[in-house]
Motif scaffolding. Sequence first.
Motif: not given
Length: 399
Positions: A335-360
């Motif tokens: 995601k783009r920050s206000g300074s124009g740089s990019t950073s990983s979004s904490s509001s998204t989960n990525n790839g095979a390591n995601d286990k959120e559905l188990l907790g839900l």
Amino acid sequence: PTSTTSIYQVKELLCARTGILPKRQKILGLKCIRKGNAVGDDTMLSELKSGKGGGSKGGGTDAAVAAVAVLAHQFILMGTPEEKIFVDPSEKEGLVDIIDDFDLDFNAGSDEWIQHKAKEDNLQKFTDSTDIHIINPPRLQSSTSSNTNTSNSSSSSSSSSNNNNNNNTTKYKPLLVLDLDHTLLDFSSKTLRDNGASAMDIGQSDDAVANQLKRPYMDEFLTWTYKYYDLVVWSQTSWRWLEVKLTELGMLTHPGYKFCFVLDKTSMFQIVSTNIRSGKQFTHHVKPLQIIWSKFPRYWNESNTVHLDDLSRNFALNLGNGLKCTAYYRKKRKKRSGSGSTSSSSSTNNGANDKELLGLGRFLELVATTEEVCDNFDRVDFQYWQDYVSGKREFQNKK
């Protein structure tokens, strides 16, 4: 076509008849003679297993005339003519990358809330004009998943009679309304279209390409929650595209779970909300659960419905029923920050390591089986679902 005709040449012939471009065509039902070989555009008809042919029987002159056997290949063609094609926005290049949600100033009792409640006549008219077609009927609560005393029930008929005499209603399973995109899956028609092997085994458990589009543990999550809830899919896409997703991923034929019905974007209601940061109002669509409750008041209401979605704006008209998950993407997003740089979004989960559905899944099981809240979900603060699962928070009346 002859034995030296390729699948691609067959697609060109089909294009002339149907208007479906070869790249849009999916041919189902063809298999190679050699086991393990996938059917591709370069495959010759001579390499395919044939169905029952139209060769002649008998001897003599008739047999000589029919020296060349006629081979029949039966198949199903899937595809859409170019003028009717629906293009997945995620597959278009050059689009702005928008991260998962708006900042909404939308609370019960606020000016916006009063404004929406004042428009309930519009919502009622919209509800009346919306049709819902049941695929699988609502189910009764079983004694194993219910916390109520069932000692007075002996059979389905006598139980119903006793309930009526005691001014009680038959208890049905609660409802779990599920979003699809970035909640349960990250769909890409391009991935499926470019993979010749998966076209033969749509929805099969060994369809590796189709399975990789699902959020990790998706089927396990749906099978798990199906024990305690009736399931409904409500997607923000068109019916045509929704049908493709459910069919391609085998979700309508899975042995572990079933859906009561499916809703698409035409069942979403338009409202106006305010962005917290800019203060500007904007129009967007939401998923009003009132449509379901008013259509099926015997089964579901605000006290026994959970809405799982990665976009909190979809909860706008039913704030107390929304269970927000992090958005799921197969590939890492920035995601783009206000300074124009990019950073990983904490509001998204990525790839095979995601286990959120188990907790839900565990959380939803607790909600449906905990005596203090199973009959009234309004007692649950869904935003703290992880604390309930970890034991940091106990179920009790909200203060």
